[in-house]
Write a protein that holds these residues in place. Structure first.
Motif, PDB file in Angstrom:
ATOM      1  N   LEU A 152       0.833  -1.196   0.000  1.00  0.00           N
ATOM      2  CA  LEU A 152       0.000   0.000   0.000  1.00  0.00           C
ATOM      3  C   LEU A 152       0.874   1.256   0.000  1.00  0.00           C
ATOM      4  O   LEU A 152       1.905   1.302   0.666  1.00  0.00           O
ATOM      5  CB  LEU A 152      -0.879   0.034   1.252  1.00  0.00           C
ATOM      6  N   LEU A 153       0.423   2.252  -0.737  1.00  0.00           N
ATOM      7  CA  LEU A 153       1.039   3.566  -0.649  1.00  0.00           C
ATOM      8  C   LEU A 153       0.479   4.244   0.600  1.00  0.00           C
ATOM      9  O   LEU A 153      -0.555   3.822   1.122  1.00  0.00           O
ATOM     10  CB  LEU A 153       0.692   4.393  -1.890  1.00  0.00           C
ATOM     11  N   PRO A 154       1.122   5.307   1.072  1.00  0.00           N
ATOM     12  CA  PRO A 154       0.544   6.025   2.220  1.00  0.00           C
ATOM     13  C   PRO A 154      -0.876   6.491   1.886  1.00  0.00           C
ATOM     14  O   PRO A 154      -1.137   7.013   0.800  1.00  0.00           O
ATOM     15  CB  PRO A 154       1.493   7.217   2.403  1.00  0.00           C
ATOM     16  N   LEU A 155      -1.787   6.275   2.816  1.00  0.00           N
ATOM     17  CA  LEU A 155      -3.182   6.630   2.587  1.00  0.00           C
ATOM     18  C   LEU A 155      -3.388   8.127   2.750  1.00  0.00           C
ATOM     19  O   LEU A 155      -2.741   8.766   3.567  1.00  0.00           O
ATOM     20  CB  LEU A 155      -4.091   5.874   3.556  1.00  0.00           C
ATOM     21  N   LYS A 156      -4.318   8.652   1.968  1.00  0.00           N
ATOM     22  CA  LYS A 156      -4.700  10.067   2.050  1.00  0.00           C
ATOM     23  C   LYS A 156      -5.871  10.188   3.025  1.00  0.00           C
ATOM     24  O   LYS A 156      -6.648   9.263   3.206  1.00  0.00           O
ATOM     25  CB  LYS A 156      -5.112  10.605   0.674  1.00  0.00           C
ATOM     26  N   VAL A 157      -6.017  11.366   3.611  1.00  0.00           N
ATOM     27  CA  VAL A 157      -7.027  11.566   4.656  1.00  0.00           C
ATOM     28  C   VAL A 157      -8.428  11.848   4.114  1.00  0.00           C
ATOM     29  O   VAL A 157      -9.384  11.900   4.884  1.00  0.00           O
ATOM     30  CB  VAL A 157      -6.622  12.692   5.634  1.00  0.00           C
ATOM     31  N   GLY A 158      -8.577  12.010   2.802  1.00  0.00           N
ATOM     32  CA  GLY A 158      -9.878  12.386   2.235  1.00  0.00           C
ATOM     33  C   GLY A 158     -11.027  11.487   2.647  1.00  0.00           C
ATOM     34  O   GLY A 158     -12.113  11.968   2.981  1.00  0.00           O
ATOM     35  N   VAL A 159     -10.816  10.186   2.640  1.00  0.00           N
ATOM     36  CA  VAL A 159     -11.886   9.256   3.009  1.00  0.00           C
ATOM     37  C   VAL A 159     -12.330   9.491   4.452  1.00  0.00           C
ATOM     38  O   VAL A 159     -13.527   9.421   4.770  1.00  0.00           O
ATOM     39  CB  VAL A 159     -11.475   7.785   2.758  1.00  0.00           C
ATOM     40  N   CYS A 160     -11.387   9.799   5.325  1.00  0.00           N
ATOM     41  CA  CYS A 160     -11.713  10.061   6.736  1.00  0.00           C
ATOM     42  C   CYS A 160     -12.466  11.369   6.885  1.00  0.00           C
ATOM     43  O   CYS A 160     -13.436  11.455   7.653  1.00  0.00           O
ATOM     44  CB  CYS A 160     -10.438  10.096   7.573  1.00  0.00           C
ATOM     45  N   LEU A 161     -12.018  12.390   6.168  1.00  0.00           N
ATOM     46  CA  LEU A 161     -12.689  13.687   6.233  1.00  0.00           C
ATOM     47  C   LEU A 161     -14.129  13.589   5.732  1.00  0.00           C
ATOM     48  O   LEU A 161     -15.037  14.176   6.316  1.00  0.00           O
ATOM     49  CB  LEU A 161     -11.913  14.730   5.420  1.00  0.00           C
ATOM     50  N   MET A 162     -14.335  12.813   4.654  1.00  0.00           N
ATOM     51  CA  MET A 162     -15.702  12.645   4.128  1.00  0.00           C
ATOM     52  C   MET A 162     -16.582  11.886   5.115  1.00  0.00           C
ATOM     53  O   MET A 162     -17.715  12.289   5.385  1.00  0.00           O
ATOM     54  CB  MET A 162     -15.671  11.929   2.780  1.00  0.00           C
ATOM     55  N   ALA A 163     -16.068  10.770   5.641  1.00  0.00           N
ATOM     56  CA  ALA A 163     -16.872   9.938   6.539  1.00  0.00           C
ATOM     57  C   ALA A 163     -17.175  10.666   7.850  1.00  0.00           C
ATOM     58  O   ALA A 163     -18.351  10.754   8.267  1.00  0.00           O
ATOM     59  CB  ALA A 163     -16.140   8.623   6.816  1.00  0.00           C
ATOM     60  N   LEU A 164     -16.147  11.170   8.490  1.00  0.00           N
ATOM     61  CA  LEU A 164     -16.352  11.871   9.761  1.00  0.00           C
ATOM     62  C   LEU A 164     -17.126  13.171   9.556  1.00  0.00           C
ATOM     63  O   LEU A 164     -17.993  13.519  10.368  1.00  0.00           O
ATOM     64  CB  LEU A 164     -15.005  12.156  10.438  1.00  0.00           C
TER      65      LEU A 164
END
Length: 188
Positions: A13-25
């Protein structure tokens, strides 16, 4: 959503981006009054020939990730608490994605895991294995690799298996755990 931020042909895996967390939270925070619940489902794409167009792929689904209300509360306070909430969820997502994909430091090591899988199983069982079972077995070798890396016996054996797998690949043959394959590879 691909939390790595793009497609690639790496073995990890490449380092994950925070976008998915920002959208969900963010969605759960914004629609808190309507009891909005965002559920994330990790999906692993395990290709069998990553460099070939239209190669076979196993799509593996992980356990759903249910975001805890306490994490949304922490997110909504802002500042460093918000960053910590995002990082906590990102860590959970990262671990969940590792559980549905086979991770290796490089392609040579990945091919070695595949060769280990093929050598480990009796020929008849290997031929009858589903794609899912083949990926799960390769994943078991990959998951245990960090624990055994550095062991003298393992460090001596893996290069030999890697060389064997490269020879098979060069000759365009598959190992089916039989003596004829081993003799053919040794003679070249």
């Amino acid at each position: 959503i691909f939390p790595e931020g793009g497609s690639h042909d790496q073995t990890k895996l490449l380092p994950l981006k925070v976008g998915v967390c920002l959208m969900a939270l963010g969605a759960m925070d914004k629609y808190r009054d309507s009891n909005c619940q965002v559920t994330l489902v990790p999906v692993g794409l395990n290709y069998f020939s990553q460099h070939k167009f239209n190669s076979r792929v196993l799509v593996k689904y992980g356990d759903p990730i249910f975001i805890k209300p306490a994490l949304v509360e922490q997110f909504s306070t802002g500042g460093s608490a918000r960053k910590q909430a995002v990082q906590s969820l990102l860590d959970v997502i990262n671990q969940a994605l590792r559980e549905v994909t086979v991770q290796a430091p490089d392609w040579d090591t990945m091919r070695t895991f595949w060769a280990l899988r093929d050598l480990y199983c009796p020929a008849k069982r290997l031929m009858n294995m589903s794609m899912v079972d083949k990926v799960i077995l390769s994943q078991a070798f990959a998951n245990d690799y960090p624990r055994v890396k550095g062991d003298k016996g393992v460090d001596e054996l893996l290069p030999k298996i890697s060389k064997y797998a490269r020879k098979l690949n060069t000759l365009g043959i598959k190992d089916r755990n039989n003596l004829e394959t081993v003799l053919l590879v040794q003679s070249r």
